[in-house]
Design a protein around this motif. Structure first.
Motif, PDB file in Angstrom:
ATOM      1  N   PRO A  46      62.345  -6.249  33.540  1.00 24.14           N
ATOM      2  CA  PRO A  46      61.556  -5.759  34.685  1.00 24.14           C
ATOM      3  C   PRO A  46      60.308  -6.594  34.957  1.00 24.14           C
ATOM      4  O   PRO A  46      59.199  -6.066  35.070  1.00 24.14           O
ATOM      5  CB  PRO A  46      61.197  -4.340  34.240  1.00 24.14           C
ATOM      6  N   TRP A  47      60.475  -7.898  35.047  1.00 24.90           N
ATOM      7  CA  TRP A  47      59.363  -8.768  35.424  1.00 24.90           C
ATOM      8  C   TRP A  47      59.906 -10.003  36.128  1.00 24.90           C
ATOM      9  O   TRP A  47      61.126 -10.200  36.218  1.00 24.90           O
ATOM     10  CB  TRP A  47      58.491  -9.135  34.216  1.00 24.90           C
ATOM     11  N   LEU A  63      60.785 -13.960  36.962  1.00 27.43           N
ATOM     12  CA  LEU A  63      61.322 -15.065  36.165  1.00 27.43           C
ATOM     13  C   LEU A  63      60.206 -15.984  35.669  1.00 27.43           C
ATOM     14  O   LEU A  63      60.244 -16.455  34.534  1.00 27.43           O
ATOM     15  CB  LEU A  63      62.344 -15.865  36.994  1.00 27.43           C
ATOM     16  N   ARG A  64      59.201 -16.215  36.513  1.00 28.62           N
ATOM     17  CA  ARG A  64      58.147 -17.164  36.123  1.00 28.62           C
ATOM     18  C   ARG A  64      57.336 -16.667  34.924  1.00 28.62           C
ATOM     19  O   ARG A  64      56.629 -17.447  34.275  1.00 28.62           O
ATOM     20  CB  ARG A  64      57.225 -17.451  37.307  1.00 28.62           C
ATOM     21  N   ASN A  65      57.419 -15.382  34.613  1.00 28.68           N
ATOM     22  CA  ASN A  65      56.697 -14.832  33.468  1.00 28.68           C
ATOM     23  C   ASN A  65      57.552 -14.777  32.206  1.00 28.68           C
ATOM     24  O   ASN A  65      57.130 -14.194  31.203  1.00 28.68           O
ATOM     25  CB  ASN A  65      56.198 -13.420  33.799  1.00 28.68           C
ATOM     26  N   SER A  66      58.742 -15.371  32.265  1.00 24.70           N
ATOM     27  CA  SER A  66      59.651 -15.328  31.118  1.00 24.70           C
ATOM     28  C   SER A  66      59.730 -16.688  30.428  1.00 24.70           C
ATOM     29  O   SER A  66      59.302 -17.710  30.973  1.00 24.70           O
ATOM     30  CB  SER A  66      61.052 -14.899  31.561  1.00 24.70           C
ATOM     31  N   ASP A  67      60.317 -16.691  29.233  1.00 25.55           N
ATOM     32  CA  ASP A  67      60.507 -17.937  28.481  1.00 25.55           C
ATOM     33  C   ASP A  67      61.509 -18.862  29.151  1.00 25.55           C
ATOM     34  O   ASP A  67      61.553 -20.058  28.844  1.00 25.55           O
ATOM     35  CB  ASP A  67      60.993 -17.616  27.059  1.00 25.55           C
ATOM     36  N   ILE A 123      68.786 -10.669  34.237  1.00 22.11           N
ATOM     37  CA  ILE A 123      68.378 -10.239  35.577  1.00 22.11           C
ATOM     38  C   ILE A 123      66.866 -10.001  35.602  1.00 22.11           C
ATOM     39  O   ILE A 123      66.353  -9.174  34.831  1.00 22.11           O
ATOM     40  CB  ILE A 123      69.100  -8.937  35.989  1.00 22.11           C
ATOM     41  N   PHE A 124      66.172 -10.739  36.455  1.00 23.93           N
ATOM     42  CA  PHE A 124      64.740 -10.554  36.661  1.00 23.93           C
ATOM     43  C   PHE A 124      64.519  -9.968  38.051  1.00 23.93           C
ATOM     44  O   PHE A 124      65.464  -9.845  38.844  1.00 23.93           O
ATOM     45  CB  PHE A 124      64.008 -11.886  36.500  1.00 23.93           C
ATOM     46  N   GLU A 125      63.283  -9.630  38.366  1.00 23.12           N
ATOM     47  CA  GLU A 125      63.011  -9.016  39.662  1.00 23.12           C
ATOM     48  C   GLU A 125      63.254  -9.972  40.826  1.00 23.12           C
ATOM     49  O   GLU A 125      63.579  -9.534  41.930  1.00 23.12           O
ATOM     50  CB  GLU A 125      61.559  -8.513  39.692  1.00 23.12           C
ATOM     51  N   ASP A 126      63.101 -11.281  40.566  1.00 19.34           N
ATOM     52  CA  ASP A 126      63.204 -12.244  41.663  1.00 19.34           C
ATOM     53  C   ASP A 126      64.363 -13.222  41.517  1.00 19.34           C
ATOM     54  O   ASP A 126      64.569 -14.068  42.377  1.00 19.34           O
ATOM     55  CB  ASP A 126      61.899 -13.038  41.786  1.00 19.34           C
ATOM     56  N   PRO A 169      81.888  -0.642  42.028  1.00 20.33           N
ATOM     57  CA  PRO A 169      80.546  -0.808  42.612  1.00 20.33           C
ATOM     58  C   PRO A 169      79.681  -1.708  41.723  1.00 20.33           C
ATOM     59  O   PRO A 169      79.915  -1.811  40.511  1.00 20.33           O
ATOM     60  CB  PRO A 169      79.988   0.625  42.639  1.00 20.33           C
ATOM     61  N   ALA A 170      78.692  -2.341  42.318  1.00 15.43           N
ATOM     62  CA  ALA A 170      77.771  -3.186  41.548  1.00 15.43           C
ATOM     63  C   ALA A 170      77.004  -2.313  40.554  1.00 15.43           C
ATOM     64  O   ALA A 170      76.490  -1.251  40.909  1.00 15.43           O
ATOM     65  CB  ALA A 170      76.817  -3.907  42.484  1.00 15.43           C
ATOM     66  N   ALA A 171      76.940  -2.759  39.310  1.00 16.08           N
ATOM     67  CA  ALA A 171      76.227  -2.012  38.271  1.00 16.08           C
ATOM     68  C   ALA A 171      74.852  -2.600  37.990  1.00 16.08           C
ATOM     69  O   ALA A 171      74.034  -1.962  37.319  1.00 16.08           O
ATOM     70  CB  ALA A 171      77.051  -2.000  36.983  1.00 16.08           C
ATOM     71  N   PHE A 172      74.593  -3.810  38.468  1.00 16.55           N
ATOM     72  CA  PHE A 172      73.330  -4.492  38.217  1.00 16.55           C
ATOM     73  C   PHE A 172      72.795  -5.069  39.521  1.00 16.55           C
ATOM     74  O   PHE A 172      73.560  -5.392  40.434  1.00 16.55           O
ATOM     75  CB  PHE A 172      73.522  -5.650  37.222  1.00 16.55           C
ATOM     76  N   ASN A 173      71.489  -5.224  39.598  1.00 15.83           N
ATOM     77  CA  ASN A 173      70.911  -6.006  40.686  1.00 15.83           C
ATOM     78  C   ASN A 173      71.377  -7.457  40.550  1.00 15.83           C
ATOM     79  O   ASN A 173      71.550  -7.962  39.440  1.00 15.83           O
ATOM     80  CB  ASN A 173      69.379  -5.974  40.626  1.00 15.83           C
TER      81      ASN A 173
END
Length: 587
Positions: free
Chosen positions: A98-99, A101-105, A236-239, A387-391
């Protein structure tokens, strides 16, 4: 007493036995018999398949022909059959964070960025090319070399023209990819009479040529293909969605499309490893030496229910001329089963196939040159499409369950749904409507697919059964005979896997009038719970037909006044009504 010993070879082993002692000689004979009993002789299938040259395996259903690949698939099938209704949680390949991509490793590790990444190239290349033609940056990840299988796909020309309509093929390229044309096409059931139709599954399309044409088109539009790479995980990230490959590469994308087929690891995670509700098992061969080779069988049954080991099976056949030579012909034997521990293995079905096919085709097996052996497992679930299970992750093709439960696979349904899906995906990306809810609108409930479940259930042999072994043939012939009387507008859509409310109602009504004595056996065969469930889908099929016919013309002119996300959602609902009622079918 000194015993004289003689050395005797037994099946490649050296065994010493006394020359004169009768007791010891009897023991030696018993040991020889035991050796012969315990040594497993190769099956006819193994002997045939190991005598054939095997080209490199390709992706997609039916892309492998070797005996070792058959044994691997039978192991997969055994695991499906022995699984409980709910098994242990499968490996987690999709994870949510839940954040941004730029804030991830992973932010600085992605080597490339896309609008759409597609995992699985055999059918994925078609949607990839359609999206690339709309101006999106698209990448395809394929664990093998991206090329089609040798064995042809059988399809109608009308379905192929869908590719021309959306601009991924030119009409002359259809001719280039078509290896064989044939007519007429037969439907028949064990001596009850034959029904002949024209232009149904009457083209043999070379997947090698078709995929090569589409692949070249994709590359010319700027598409990127990564061959020899496998999916490891999706974050999966928010963006964004990040695809990590087994080989170490990391790619980011706005949307990831799962086109990895029935055995997709993403689908296993979504379905929690649940056992399929039904399975179509297919075996067959392409062989040279057939003298009568100008027509085809769309569906044919040459016998009633048979016993295979501890299981009962109703066998059906398809047969098509092949494009590799004037006497080459492909014959498939298939059956519908519930996956149970006693269900037959593919190799067992092939052993039965070698016995039954010569009688079915009127030719001795030793008169034929076997070119390749074919086999496949096609699982189906009642809650399909998926149905889609993930964003930011969407299932496509066989992975989505968009194909009919009575068909082998999703190529035919792909042609019908490609325009709808490519347009919807493009609008979802442009509007950034990539959450699971909005993506699920692209794989909506479709009552025409759900009503097809009754057909698979009716065509599946049960053990033990309280109906006649000939019941399935009687029921199918009654249905086909009724559709023939009602004419092409009823028969033709059904043979192309399109169920519509009007034709289905007329057919069922005519069967009940002409064959009322068969109705009690239908209840026994499929069961009251299945019929009640089916009645709900049948009602929804009529409801969707009403909505698409009468509500759509009222709603559609109002769409332009709606906010973008509502407009996107209503477009998808109108498509669901139309396709869910089978009204997308054009004669």
């Amino acid at each position: 007493m000194v015993l004289l010993l003689q050395v005797q070879p037994i099946n490649g082993l050296l065994f010493q036995c006394p020359k004169k002692n009768p007791v010891t000689r009897r023991r030696a004979r018993a040991h020889r018999c035991l050796c012969l009993q315990t040594q497993t002789l190769p099956s006819r299938t193994q002997r045939i398949m190991e005598g054939l040259p095997v080209s490199s395996e390709v992706g997609g259903a039916g892309g492998a022909y070797s005996y070792s690949a058959l044994k691997r698939l039978d192991q997969v099938w055994s695991r499906i059959c022995s699984a409980k209704t709910v098994v242990e949680e499968p490996k987690e390949v999709v994870s949510n964070f839940p954040w941004l991509l730029r804030n991830s490793d992973l932010a600085n590790k992605a080597v490339d960025t896309f609008d759409v990444l597609i995992c699985g190239g055999t059918l994925g290349i078609f949607i990839a090319t359609a999206l690339c033609a709309k101006g999106l940056r698209v990448g395809v990840v394929e664990r093998n070399v991206l090329k089609g299988r040798e064995q042809e796909w059988n399809i109608s020309r009308k379905e192929l023209l869908e590719f021309v309509e959306i601009g991924i093929l030119a009409e002359d390229e259809i001719e280039q990819a078509t290896a064989m044309k044939f007519n007429p096409n037969r439907c028949g059931f064990e001596g009850k009479g034959d029904i002949w139709v024209e232009d149904i599954l009457n083209l043999g399309v070379s997947p090698v040529k078709l995929i090569e044409i589409v692949k070249n088109r994709f590359i010319s539009l700027g598409g990127i293909i990564l061959e020899g790479y496998s999916m490891s995980s999706i974050c999966i990230f928010e963006d964004a969605a990040v695809l990590q490959l087994t080989e170490g590469k990391i790619l980011s994308s706005r949307l990831i499309i799962d086109a990895m087929g029935n055995f997709s690891p993403v689908v296993k995670q979504i379905r929690s490893g649940r056992k399929p509700d039904g399975v179509c098992l297919v075996v067959g061969s392409c062989a040279r030496g057939f003298k009568n080779n100008s027509d085809s069988d769309v569906i044919y049954s040459s016998s009633s229910v048979k016993k295979i080991g501890a299981s009962a099976a109703q066998f059906f056949w398809e047969a098509f001329p092949a494009g590799s030579g004037p006497t080459d012909r492909t014959t498939y034997m298939f059956t519908y089963v519930d996956p149970q521990p006693q269900s037959p293995k593919l190799e067992e079905l092939l052993e039965e196939y070698w016995k039954l096919m010569p009688e079915y085709q009127g030719i001795f097996l030793d008169e034929l040159e076997i070119l390749r052996v074919l086999y496949g497992i096609f699982p189906t679930y009642r809650d399909s499409p998926l149905p889609a299970a993930f964003n930011r992750v969407l299932q496509f093709g066989d992975a989505s369950g968009i194909q009919s439960p009575v068909s082998f696979g999703g190529f035919g349904s792909l042609t019908r749904h490609l325009k709808r899906l490519s347009t919807g995906i493009y609008e979802a990306i442009n509007g950034n409507f990539l959450d699971a809810h909005n993506l699920s609108l692209l794989n909506p409930y479709m009552p025409n697919l759900s009503t097809s479940w009754l057909f698979q259930r009716a065509m599946s042999a049960k053990e033990p059964s309280n109906v006649s072994p000939d019941f399935i043939n009687e029921l199918l012939y009654a249905n086909f005979q009724s559709m023939q009387k009602l004419g092409d507008p009823v028969l033709r859509p059904f043979l192309q896997d399109v169920v519509q409310f009007g034709p289905l109602t007329k057919t069922l009504g005519l069967v009940m009038l002409n064959k009322p004595q068969i109705i009690p056996s239908i209840f026994k065969q499929v069961g009251i719970p299945v019929l009640l469930d089916w009645s709900g889908h049948f009602f929804m099929l009529g409801y969707y037909t009403f909505l698409s016919t009468f509500a759509d013309p009222v709603v559609r002119p109002l769409l332009s006044a709606l906010p973008p996300e509502m407009q996107y959602g209503w477009k998808r609902r109108l498509e669901a009504w139309k396709y869910g009622a089978g009204l997308d079918y054009k004669p």
